[in-house]
Write a protein that holds these residues in place. Structure first.
Motif, short mmCIF file in Angstrom:
data_model
loop_
_atom_site.label_atom_id
_atom_site.label_comp_id
_atom_site.label_asym_id
_atom_site.label_seq_id
_atom_site.Cartn_x
_atom_site.Cartn_y
_atom_site.Cartn_z
N ASP A 121 0.84 -1.20 0.00
CA ASP A 121 0.00 0.00 0.00
C ASP A 121 0.88 1.25 0.00
O ASP A 121 1.35 1.70 1.03
N SER A 122 1.08 1.78 -1.18
CA SER A 122 1.95 2.96 -1.31
C SER A 122 1.14 4.22 -1.59
O SER A 122 1.67 5.19 -2.13
N SER A 123 -0.15 4.20 -1.26
CA SER A 123 -1.00 5.34 -1.56
C SER A 123 -0.61 6.54 -0.72
O SER A 123 -0.10 6.42 0.39
N VAL A 124 -0.86 7.72 -1.27
CA VAL A 124 -0.55 8.96 -0.58
C VAL A 124 -1.87 9.68 -0.31
O VAL A 124 -2.69 9.85 -1.20
N ASP A 125 -2.09 10.09 0.94
CA ASP A 125 -3.32 10.77 1.28
C ASP A 125 -3.36 12.15 0.65
O ASP A 125 -2.35 12.85 0.55
N MET A 126 -4.56 12.56 0.21
CA MET A 126 -4.74 13.90 -0.36
C MET A 126 -5.92 14.56 0.33
O MET A 126 -6.89 13.90 0.71
N LEU A 133 -8.78 16.41 -4.00
CA LEU A 133 -9.54 15.35 -4.65
C LEU A 133 -10.73 15.93 -5.41
O LEU A 133 -11.06 15.49 -6.51
N ARG A 134 -11.35 16.93 -4.81
CA ARG A 134 -12.49 17.59 -5.49
C ARG A 134 -12.09 18.09 -6.87
O ARG A 134 -12.80 17.86 -7.86
N ASP A 135 -10.95 18.75 -6.96
CA ASP A 135 -10.51 19.30 -8.24
C ASP A 135 -10.20 18.20 -9.25
O ASP A 135 -10.53 18.32 -10.44
N GLU A 136 -9.57 17.12 -8.78
CA GLU A 136 -9.25 16.01 -9.68
C GLU A 136 -10.51 15.34 -10.21
O GLU A 136 -10.63 15.06 -11.41
#
Length: 429
Positions: A161-166, A171-174
């Motif tokens: 699990d190499s996910s990075v929190d945002m 996230l809204r903009d993405e």
């Protein structure tokens, strides 16, 4: 917007009129907002629990008066059924079932704050002990299986699990850019909502993200697959329907199919992980605990013991006790539908593929439908009275890839893992 009456065949205009009556009758019925907890209470209690001060939250609800809505819904049920209950058109049956589910929901909300919420919520969403279609095993059995499997695999999967929190704003903009590209500019707005209890929620034209949390890469994929490309997509397709405009709104009776389809979409698009399966399974086990007498603090401690953070444990327990007393013996059963719905939808997809009915799978996205509706309403899809979906999720647009996955799963289902021996596999390759 519904189509002009002239665009609907004369023999179907009765159903269009009933559909409009139905939408008018349910306008004041809001299930989740009625049972929601104030964000300020959650913030205060999470801080207290984090410091080891455990007490039952004090929650008050505003109980709605839905007597007029219930009366009208009962009348729509009767009118939709016609004079001969054995000779009801599928459109009438759809309207009757939908009106009935909203009437049960109204009865549930009029009991908010009491144990009287439990029985109607189970009538709408099922319970942990219900059997899985085509199986002798229950939702509870499935929940135990996925929790145990996740615990066994967890240590090996953590390193992957190499996910990075945002943050929610990023996230809204993405998401907004991705959705503009898919549906058209401005079709769906993405907003950050500080009052939201769930991590995310979707309607036809708006997706909300909880403001006090951060999101991982898996969360981003899940939100697209689950919220945008199922919940919002089916609502937008429902808005295109000229005859049944109620297909744009999630009635209580379609919740299990809609949530099951959304989790199935995560599975098909590679956006689900074992931790996600564990989370939705733990909720079923927690509902069972609450029904059997566990209070809010006991359920919170259960989630905490299973590895959830203080905030996540509180929010998970809160979902189980929405609208009911916190002292045990009652539960809000909605979270039962995620795993049971996934298993049922998965079975439906395999069945439809085996029957060579890919059309049924596409029609499932034409609006807010149950699996029963998709089959029963086929004559009206064939006549054009109900339109096929304008939008399909990306994974449904690649029918050869979907067919490959389903063909493989249909065959593999015949292999019984309890009969497989390790040395047998080694000798076969």
């Amino acid at each position: 917007m519904s189509a002009p009456a002239g665009a609907i065949a004369p023999e179907l205009q009765r159903y269009a009129a009933l559909d409009q009556r139905l939408l008018a009758a349910v306008r004041g019925i809001h299930i989740l907002p009625t049972v929601a907890w104030p964000a300020s209470l959650e913030t205060r209690m999470i801080e207290a629990y984090g410091n080891g001060r455990f007490a039952l939250p004090e929650v008050t609800y505003t109980r709605p008066d839905l007597a007029a809505a219930r009366t009208e819904l009962a009348a729509i049920e009767a009118d939709a059924g016609g004079s001969d209950p054995n000779d009801i058109d599928p459109l009438g049956d759809y309207l009757r079932r939908t009106a009935e589910s909203w009437r049960i929901a109204a009865e549930m909300l009029e009991s908010v704050g009491t144990a009287g919420v439990t029985a109607p919520s189970i009538a709408l969403y099922g319970k942990p002990g219900d059997l899985i279609p085509g199986s002798q095993r229950s939702n509870l059995d499935a929940a135990h299986y996925f929790v145990e499997l996740s615990d066994e695999l967890g240590a090996d999967l953590l390193a992957d699990d190499s996910s990075v929190d945002m943050p929610a704003a990023e996230l809204r903009d993405e998401l907004a850019k991705t959705l503009d590209d898919f549906f058209g500019a401005g079709m769906i707005k993405v907003e950050v909502d500080a009052e939201l209890t769930a991590k995310a929620a979707a309607g036809a034209t708006r997706i909300r993200l909880r403001g006090d949390t951060s999101f991982s890469e898996y969360d981003r994929h899940q939100l697209l697959a689950h919220e945008a490309f199922v919940h919002s997509l089916t609502a937008l397709n429902g808005r295109q329907q000229p005859l049944l405009t109620s297909l744009a709104r999630t009635s209580p009776r379609v919740t299990a199919t809609q949530e099951g389809l959304a989790v199935f979409a995560e599975l098909m698009s590679g956006a689900i992980d074992i931790a996600r399966l564990k989370r939705i399974s733990l909720r079923i086990l927690a509902i069972d605990m609450a029904l059997n007498g566990a209070d809010f603090v006991e359920v919170y401690r259960y989630f905490s013991a299973c590895g959830q953070s203080v905030a996540d444990s509180f929010h998970s327990a809160q979902r189980v006790f929405r609208g009911v007393p916190l002292t045990g013996g009652a539960a809000f059963a909605k979270d039962n539908v995620y795993l049971s719905g996934l298993l049922t939808v998965h079975t439906f997809f395999r069945w439809a593929f085996k029957q060579q009915r890919m059309d049924l799978l596409r029609h499932l996205f034409a609006g807010k439908l149950t699996l029963h509706d998709v089959i029963a309403l086929q004559p009206h899809f064939a006549s054009g009275a109900i339109l096929p979906p304008r939008w399909l999720p990306p994974w449904m647009q690649h029918v050869h890839g979907l067919a490959g996955k389903l063909a493989f799963s249909v065959f593999i289902n015949g292999i019984h893992m309890n009969r497989v021996q390790g040395d047998e596999l080694l000798s076969s390759v």
